[in-house]
Write an enzyme that holds these catalytic residues in place. Sequence first.
Site, mmCIF file in Angstrom:
data_model
loop_
_atom_site.group_PDB
_atom_site.id
_atom_site.type_symbol
_atom_site.label_atom_id
_atom_site.label_comp_id
_atom_site.label_asym_id
_atom_site.label_seq_id
_atom_site.Cartn_x
_atom_site.Cartn_y
_atom_site.Cartn_z
ATOM 1 N N ASN A 84 0.801 -1.235 0.000
ATOM 2 C CA ASN A 84 0.000 0.000 0.000
ATOM 3 C C ASN A 84 0.831 1.282 0.000
ATOM 4 O OD1 ASN A 84 0.707 -0.529 2.690
ATOM 5 N ND2 ASN A 84 -1.215 0.259 3.504
ATOM 6 N N LYS B 206 12.593 -7.510 1.072
ATOM 7 C CA LYS B 206 11.669 -8.196 0.164
ATOM 8 C C LYS B 206 10.408 -7.347 0.011
ATOM 9 C CE LYS B 206 8.152 -11.288 -0.533
ATOM 10 N NZ LYS B 206 7.519 -10.219 -1.279
ATOM 11 N N PRO B 207 10.207 -6.750 -1.168
ATOM 12 C CA PRO B 207 9.000 -5.947 -1.379
ATOM 13 C C PRO B 207 7.794 -6.831 -1.719
ATOM 14 C CG PRO B 207 10.379 -5.866 -3.335
ATOM 15 C CD PRO B 207 11.090 -6.752 -2.344
ATOM 16 N N ALA B 208 6.596 -6.249 -1.684
ATOM 17 C CA ALA B 208 5.376 -6.995 -2.030
ATOM 18 C C ALA B 208 5.356 -7.324 -3.519
ATOM 19 C CB ALA B 208 4.149 -6.164 -1.665
ATOM 20 N N GLY C 213 2.718 -5.485 7.231
ATOM 21 C CA GLY C 213 1.745 -6.172 6.387
ATOM 22 C C GLY C 213 0.599 -6.682 7.239
ATOM 23 N N SER C 214 -0.045 -7.720 6.773
ATOM 24 C CA SER C 214 -1.247 -8.215 7.453
ATOM 25 C C SER C 214 -0.900 -8.906 8.771
ATOM 26 C CB SER C 214 -1.983 -9.186 6.542
ATOM 27 O OG SER C 214 -1.139 -10.277 6.241
ATOM 28 N N GLU D 214 4.501 -4.371 12.114
ATOM 29 C CA GLU D 214 3.531 -3.292 11.896
ATOM 30 C C GLU D 214 2.393 -3.917 11.105
ATOM 31 O OE1 GLU D 214 3.858 -0.126 13.030
ATOM 32 O OE2 GLU D 214 5.776 -0.584 13.955
ATOM 33 N N LEU D 215 1.275 -4.213 11.804
ATOM 34 C CA LEU D 215 0.254 -5.091 11.215
ATOM 35 C C LEU D 215 -1.049 -4.342 10.912
ATOM 36 C CD1 LEU D 215 1.055 -8.140 13.520
ATOM 37 C CD2 LEU D 215 2.104 -7.504 11.340
ATOM 38 N N CYS E 134 -3.281 1.354 6.562
ATOM 39 C CA CYS E 134 -3.387 0.558 7.784
ATOM 40 C C CYS E 134 -4.121 1.303 8.884
ATOM 41 C CB CYS E 134 -1.991 0.157 8.261
ATOM 42 S SG CYS E 134 -0.902 1.561 8.504
ATOM 43 N N GLU F 144 -10.701 -5.680 8.583
ATOM 44 C CA GLU F 144 -10.105 -4.515 7.937
ATOM 45 C C GLU F 144 -10.704 -4.409 6.525
ATOM 46 O OE1 GLU F 144 -5.873 -5.011 7.481
ATOM 47 O OE2 GLU F 144 -5.533 -2.867 7.696
#
Length: 484
Positions: A154, A177-179, A230-231, A252-253, A286, A387
């Site tokens: 995001n 490692k990116p998304a 991420g999630s 950081e979720l 988030c 979410e």
Amino acid sequence: MQPIQLDDWNFMWINGEQVRLPESTDVINPATGQAVGQVPRGGEEITRRAIDAASQAFPAWSKLTPMQRAGYLHDWADRVLADRENLALLLSVEQGKPLDEARGEIEGVAVFIRWNAEEGKRATGEIIPAVRPDQRLLVFRQAVGVVGLITPANFPAAILATKAAPALAAGCTFVLKPAEQTPMIAIALMQHLMETNLPAGVANLVTGDADAIGRTLSADPRVRKISFTGSTEVGKILMRQAADNVKRLTLELGGNAPVIVFPDADLDKAVDAIMANKFENCGQVCNGINRIYVHADIHQELVAKLADKIRQLKVSSGTEPGCQIGAMIDSNYLAKVEALVSDAVGKGAKLITGGSRLTGGSYGGGYFYQPTLLDGVTPEMELTKKEIFGPVAPVQSFTDEAEVLRQSNNTSYGLAGYVFTRDTARIFRMIDGMEVGNLAINGTSLAYPQAPFGGVKESGIGRVGGRQGLEEYLELKYVALTHE
Ligand code: NAP
């Protein structure tokens, strides 16, 4: 400086070099559903090579002075800013967000890098008064070591900076490692970092199989920490994996942020702030508002004002002039939003505006969803519990302060919360009572480089930003020194 191209990002960064692999994955422009590039599909083997490089580079990098490391970081920030237009375009095309928002995110990257470059110079130790005259008790702050950084789709540029900048400032080396939806902006930002003549192996980037990369980073004892955004679901997987070698974690979720609007609030100010938060990045934030609780006395007025503003939002490809709401990141996010709205409407929510995906014409094969306002939302509806991560504003009404506080806390998440009131005593009751890591009062802006952003409950562990964000990359070493 090399200008950023949109077409060839089909490589990783390992030990200061571009590494290509035989297998690659398409990167999709969410505004068209078409591929805009490719990146390598790596896994265990290439991740191990990246860890080798980061671990060889660590001793020398951690021994540089913070001033020397700050030199590289400021150079990086200069290069990012000088190339902001290309980077913003790449970010918008790959991620879907409006070009203006992408530009703001890239500028934020530079600000974050600079702030950490300077904060690294203040990673001071301590001398503790000893109980014996022949002793000195000293506390040193030392770089954690090699760190694994895993970022979401995001805010793929900003979140990269919130991890890479403090890690480098503290003296850590990293494997990033990116998304899978947004790897190209990460590879491009790394290119500018490499142009600073950063020593080989200090910063490495791998793309590909998330599970294999995550397992390799978790299992390797040379990686002393993983910083993940991420999630909550993936955060829990990483936490379990990290347990095997007691690896440090920053998580950081996800969030499920409530906003509570009391009858004494400045309503127009509240509406503007809710709009700015709820529809930023197409609602894929988030700390984005997930539940709107409004007092019954001002309920109708707030809904009418929100509806009026939401109907005016322009939805288009992020690169089209005047775009306010771009495409959603991918078809899975879109399908989830569709299912949540359908569940809410099925359980009696009133659709005030929006409520479906946009197709045909300029929306073509893109992943567009109408900005949506739902009223009469209840706690039984799935979008109250989960979410939403999309452009949907769900409104519920309340009359009692204690009850709305209880409802706002009735979630396993605890990332952010928002309150609008002019009553000072109530402000303090909300500060005391709201179970969140980040609380904004009479506004919705929260994330700044100098402030410690992070979640409580299942929204995470640790902080990003502020001196606390740098601490995440530093270990304490206590020394009891006995002398003559
Ligand atoms: P995600 O699906 O959890 O993915 C995040 C990252 O984790 C991606 O790089 C993903 O790789 C990787 N990943 C997936 N499975 C993995 C595994 N088994 N091992 C290691 N890595 C794995 O999250 P997202 O959809 O990109 O981002 C949205 C979520 O992030 C939301 O819940 C949002 O609230 C949260 N978020 C939190 C904050 C915060 O500050 N608290 C900030 C931004 C976003 P692939 O893409 O290759 O699968």
